[in-house]
Structures are given as C-alpha cells and as structure tokens.
Design a protein around this motif. Structure first.
Motif, short mmCIF file in Angstrom:
data_model
loop_
_atom_site.label_atom_id
_atom_site.label_comp_id
_atom_site.label_asym_id
_atom_site.label_seq_id
_atom_site.Cartn_x
_atom_site.Cartn_y
_atom_site.Cartn_z
N SER A 3 -17.91 -46.12 -41.35
CA SER A 3 -17.95 -47.35 -40.27
C SER A 3 -17.51 -46.49 -38.88
CB SER A 3 -16.57 -48.17 -40.66
OG SER A 3 -15.52 -47.50 -41.24
N GLU A 4 -16.98 -45.31 -39.01
CA GLU A 4 -16.69 -44.55 -37.74
C GLU A 4 -17.79 -43.70 -37.22
OE1 GLU A 4 -13.15 -42.50 -37.82
OE2 GLU A 4 -11.76 -44.49 -38.66
N PHE A 5 -18.86 -43.79 -37.90
CA PHE A 5 -20.18 -43.02 -37.40
C PHE A 5 -20.92 -43.84 -36.63
CE2 PHE A 5 -24.20 -40.86 -37.53
CZ PHE A 5 -23.98 -39.73 -38.10
N ASP A 6 -21.24 -43.44 -35.39
CA ASP A 6 -22.03 -44.01 -34.57
C ASP A 6 -23.53 -43.89 -34.62
OD1 ASP A 6 -22.98 -45.24 -32.27
OD2 ASP A 6 -22.11 -43.80 -30.72
N PHE A 7 -23.95 -44.68 -35.32
CA PHE A 7 -25.34 -44.98 -35.41
C PHE A 7 -26.12 -45.64 -34.24
CE2 PHE A 7 -23.66 -44.58 -39.76
CZ PHE A 7 -24.67 -44.01 -40.65
N SER A 8 -25.77 -45.92 -33.17
CA SER A 8 -26.51 -46.72 -32.28
C SER A 8 -27.62 -46.09 -31.72
CB SER A 8 -25.40 -47.12 -31.17
OG SER A 8 -24.81 -46.03 -30.60
N ARG A 9 -27.50 -44.67 -31.57
CA ARG A 9 -28.71 -43.97 -31.05
C ARG A 9 -29.61 -43.31 -32.19
NH1 ARG A 9 -25.10 -40.85 -26.47
NH2 ARG A 9 -24.11 -40.12 -28.46
N LEU A 10 -29.35 -43.69 -33.22
CA LEU A 10 -30.14 -43.06 -34.56
C LEU A 10 -30.91 -44.11 -35.67
CD1 LEU A 10 -29.99 -40.05 -35.42
CD2 LEU A 10 -28.17 -40.95 -37.08
N ALA A 11 -32.10 -43.84 -35.83
CA ALA A 11 -32.85 -44.63 -37.01
C ALA A 11 -32.60 -43.89 -38.21
CB ALA A 11 -34.41 -44.48 -36.36
N ALA A 12 -31.72 -44.52 -38.89
CA ALA A 12 -31.11 -43.71 -40.08
C ALA A 12 -31.44 -44.56 -41.26
CB ALA A 12 -29.80 -43.59 -40.02
N VAL A 13 -31.67 -44.06 -42.54
CA VAL A 13 -31.80 -44.70 -43.70
C VAL A 13 -30.79 -43.95 -44.98
CG1 VAL A 13 -34.19 -45.44 -43.37
CG2 VAL A 13 -33.74 -43.23 -44.81
N GLN A 14 -30.52 -44.69 -45.88
CA GLN A 14 -29.57 -43.86 -46.80
C GLN A 14 -30.24 -44.03 -48.00
OE1 GLN A 14 -26.24 -46.21 -48.19
NE2 GLN A 14 -27.16 -48.27 -47.98
N MET A 15 -30.08 -43.06 -49.21
CA MET A 15 -30.48 -42.95 -50.28
C MET A 15 -29.53 -43.27 -51.21
SD MET A 15 -33.58 -41.34 -49.23
CE MET A 15 -34.17 -40.51 -51.07
N ASP A 16 -30.13 -44.19 -52.42
CA ASP A 16 -29.21 -44.97 -53.17
C ASP A 16 -28.34 -45.76 -52.26
OD1 ASP A 16 -30.48 -43.77 -55.24
OD2 ASP A 16 -28.69 -42.40 -55.85
N HIS A 17 -27.46 -46.33 -52.76
CA HIS A 17 -26.21 -47.02 -52.22
C HIS A 17 -24.94 -46.15 -51.95
CE1 HIS A 17 -28.69 -50.63 -52.75
NE2 HIS A 17 -28.68 -50.59 -54.00
N CYS A 18 -25.17 -45.18 -51.09
CA CYS A 18 -24.31 -43.99 -50.96
C CYS A 18 -23.12 -44.53 -50.04
CB CYS A 18 -24.99 -42.82 -50.66
SG CYS A 18 -25.63 -42.64 -48.88
N LEU A 19 -23.40 -45.52 -49.29
CA LEU A 19 -22.38 -45.79 -48.15
C LEU A 19 -21.84 -47.26 -48.73
CD1 LEU A 19 -24.28 -45.46 -45.01
CD2 LEU A 19 -23.01 -43.82 -46.11
N ILE A 20 -20.39 -47.08 -48.46
CA ILE A 20 -19.64 -48.56 -48.46
C ILE A 20 -19.84 -49.22 -47.27
CG2 ILE A 20 -17.40 -49.44 -48.75
CD1 ILE A 20 -16.40 -46.78 -49.97
N GLN A 21 -19.61 -48.61 -46.09
CA GLN A 21 -20.17 -49.34 -44.79
C GLN A 21 -20.56 -48.15 -43.85
OE1 GLN A 21 -16.97 -51.77 -42.78
NE2 GLN A 21 -15.77 -51.41 -44.84
N PRO A 22 -21.70 -48.48 -42.96
CA PRO A 22 -22.45 -49.78 -42.83
C PRO A 22 -23.52 -49.84 -43.87
CG PRO A 22 -23.12 -48.22 -41.22
CD PRO A 22 -22.00 -47.57 -42.10
N GLN A 23 -24.13 -51.07 -43.92
CA GLN A 23 -25.44 -51.00 -44.64
C GLN A 23 -26.78 -50.73 -43.78
OE1 GLN A 23 -24.95 -51.96 -48.22
NE2 GLN A 23 -22.92 -51.47 -47.47
N LEU A 24 -27.23 -49.64 -44.28
CA LEU A 24 -28.52 -49.45 -43.75
C LEU A 24 -29.75 -49.76 -44.51
CD1 LEU A 24 -27.52 -45.87 -42.76
CD2 LEU A 24 -27.15 -47.76 -41.27
N HIS A 25 -30.98 -49.39 -44.03
CA HIS A 25 -32.06 -49.46 -44.80
C HIS A 25 -31.95 -48.52 -45.81
CE1 HIS A 25 -33.89 -52.16 -42.22
NE2 HIS A 25 -34.06 -51.39 -41.24
#
Length: 342
Positions: free
Chosen positions: A150-172
């Motif tokens: 949740s503290e990672f700044d994704f605002s300038r990034l087009a990002a996807v996650q593999m599996d459901h590896c994140l608690i927060q935030p929810q990415l593609h």
C-alpha cells in the motif's frame, strides 16, 4: 476542432526554459534545481501535459546506440524473503517467457528485487528508481508470500501481479486457473482408477491463491459421493511425522501435492510408487525428479503478463485500476512414472 495537446517544446517556451531543462525537470533529474523542477511539473499539470514514457525510453535507447526497434524496458519485480533473494525455478520460467514475448514486442526486461536491504530496493525507493530509469511497466512475480504494498507508489506505473501476491493494492492479475485445473486433474485421476485421493499441501500455498486448490478438491468430492473422501492434510508446514501419521490413518491410493519429498517418505515405509500409492505434483516446474503432475505453463503466464502491461502502456493506463481484471490460464496434464499407466 480539438485543441492540440501541449508538447515539450510549447511548455519550454511558456516557461522560458530550454527543452532539455524541461525534459530533465519532468524526469526529476538532479541536474535541475529543485525549485525549477517544481515549477516545471506544476506548469505541466496545469496545461495537461503527459510524459510519454515509451517515446522517452526509445529516444534514450537511440542515443545509447541500441537496436532501432527498441521501445523500452519493463521491470520484473521479485521479493526477497527473510533478506534472501530466492529465484525459484517457477519464477525463472515466468521471466524467460516474459523476456521472449517482450523482445517480440520491442521491449527488454530487467529483474529488480523488492526488500528492505541492498541490493534489493524498498517499496518507497523502487518507484523513483524505475521512473528515473524510464521504466513505466512492471510485472510482479508470484511472491513466496503475500505482501502489503500500500506504500508503493504505482501512480506512474502500468503494473500487473502474478497470482494474488498482494494484500494491497489490487492490480490486474495473471495466474493459472487453479480451480479448473484441479477439477480436471481429479477427473483424470478417477478415470485412471484412483478412488482414494488425498490432498497434501502447505497452507500458504493454498492461501496465496485464495484457497482455490482446496475449494476445487472439496467441491469435486461433494459432487462425487461414490468416491471416498479423505480429509486434506493442509498444515503451516508439512513434516515427515505429520505426513506419515496422515498416510497411515487414511491410506490414499494417490497423493496430490507440491512436495515431492513425500515420495521418499513413502519409500522409507516400504510403499512402492506407483504400485501401492501414486504421487501427482501440482507444479511440475519445481519437481525434483521425474513425476506426473500439472504444468502451470509459466512461460505462457509470463508472456500474458507482458502483453497486458504493454497494452496498458499504449492505453496510457497507470496506477491502481478502478476495476481490476484477472486473466487465467488452465494448466496442462503431464504424465510420469509416479502414476500407473493408462
């Protein structure tokens, strides 16, 4: 008539600065004074100017003499566990598939480690490093355990996650279709004549994918009452003692799981594989010896992740999506010596 979008050159004229100074200010370059950087960035926002990261990376590549078809670099992000960078075989295969597809689309990939200690980068530092490098797209590999970014700044990034590896935030998300793959595997095992099927796995493996392995397993036996239902062995850690106790109590004729060391534990009891009991690996990419199981097609997963990120870049989509989407790929069956032949 639609007004023309502001350009770097018109922005420079408006601020009475050189194009090079404006360009470096928008990229937070240290050569530009902080006050000037802030002035340029505020002016850019006021007129609706947007940096084109693909164009910027391509021009940088040309200046460095790279291949003329180069369009940019995409980050592959893995997380260290307990300050250890463990590059698992499954991750290496995903990275290989991602790199191959990226090359076909004119990009290259680079691996970055996320963690608290060097050479890994912290979640607060990494976004700035990627932006300074002109990297606008990223694939988060399937972390060993779930992370809160949740503290990672994704605002300038087009990002996807593999599996459901994140608690927060929810990415593609790009991942295997664990539920459907398990159902089809159980169907084929019963067609081979197996009736006492036992599931044995570490709890974190199931929890990270929202318990889709165990949900499919339970659903299958709820719909097939003629088959003998064995309570799954799902523990925080599968130990030799716990496994042997479970095996002696339930006597499965085939064991479905991730840890191939269970085959060795059975051999120590005098159990013959596959004559007395069979073993079916839920991820053959990480097998330790020839065996039957599921190929989760990590190279195809890596390619699909790259395709998703590149499409987002072309659509100018950045940051955390309002409506996260999921792409799933079904695993394929792999025969092996740990199952009886057809």
């Amino acid at each position: 008539m639609k007004p023309r979008s502001p350009t770097l050159r018109t922005l420079a004229r408006r601020l009475d600065l050189s194009v090079a100074t404006v360009s470096e200010a928008l990229r937070d370059h240290a050569r530009v004074a902080p006050a000037t950087r802030l002035r340029v960035q505020r002016a850019a926002r006021s007129v609706g100017y947007e940096v084109n990261p693909l164009l910027g990376a391509a021009l940088s590549a040309v200046r460095r003499g790279r291949h003329r078809d180069y369009r940019g670099t995409l980050a592959l992000i893995d997380a260290d566990e307990d300050n250890r960078a463990l590059y698992l075989p499954f991750h290496r295969e995903i990275a290989a598939g991602a790199a191959e597809r990226a090359r076909e689309l004119g990009f290259q990939t680079e691996l970055f480690w996320l963690g608290p200690a060097e050479p890994a980068l912290s979640m607060k530092r990494m976004p700035g490093v990627l932006h300074a490098r002109g990297i606008a797209g990223a694939v988060l590999l399937p972390f060993h355990s779930t992370h809160d970014l949740s503290e990672f700044d994704f605002s300038r990034l087009a990002a996807v996650q593999m599996d459901h590896c994140l608690i927060q935030p929810q990415l593609h998300t790009i991942l295997p279709d664990h539920y459907l793959s398990m159902l089809h595997a159980l169907e084929q095992l019963t067609q081979r004549g197996y009736r006492r099927i036992g599931l044995c796995m570490a709890r974190r493996k199931d929890a990270r994918i929202k318990r889709k392995w165990s949900a499919a397993f339970q659903s299958f036996f709820n719909e097939n009452s003629r088959l003998h239902s064995i309570p799954p062995l799902i523990e925080s850690q599968i130990t030799r003692a716990g496994f042997i106790t479970w095996y002696r109590q339930h006597r499965p004729d085939v064991i479905v799981g991730h840890q191939q060391i269970m085959v060795d534990w059975l051999a120590e009891l005098g159990v013959r594989i596959p004559a007395d009991a069979a073993f079916f690996n839920l991820n053959v990419t990480e097998r330790t010896a020839p065996c039957a199981g599921l190929d989760l097609t990590p190279r195809r997963l890596g390619a699909a992740a790259i395709e998703t990120v590149v499409a987002m870049l072309h659509r100018q989509e950045r940051g955390v999506p309002k409506f996260p989407q999921t792409v799933t790929l079904e695993a394929t069956w792999v025969d092996g010596p740990t199952l009886r032949s057809r």
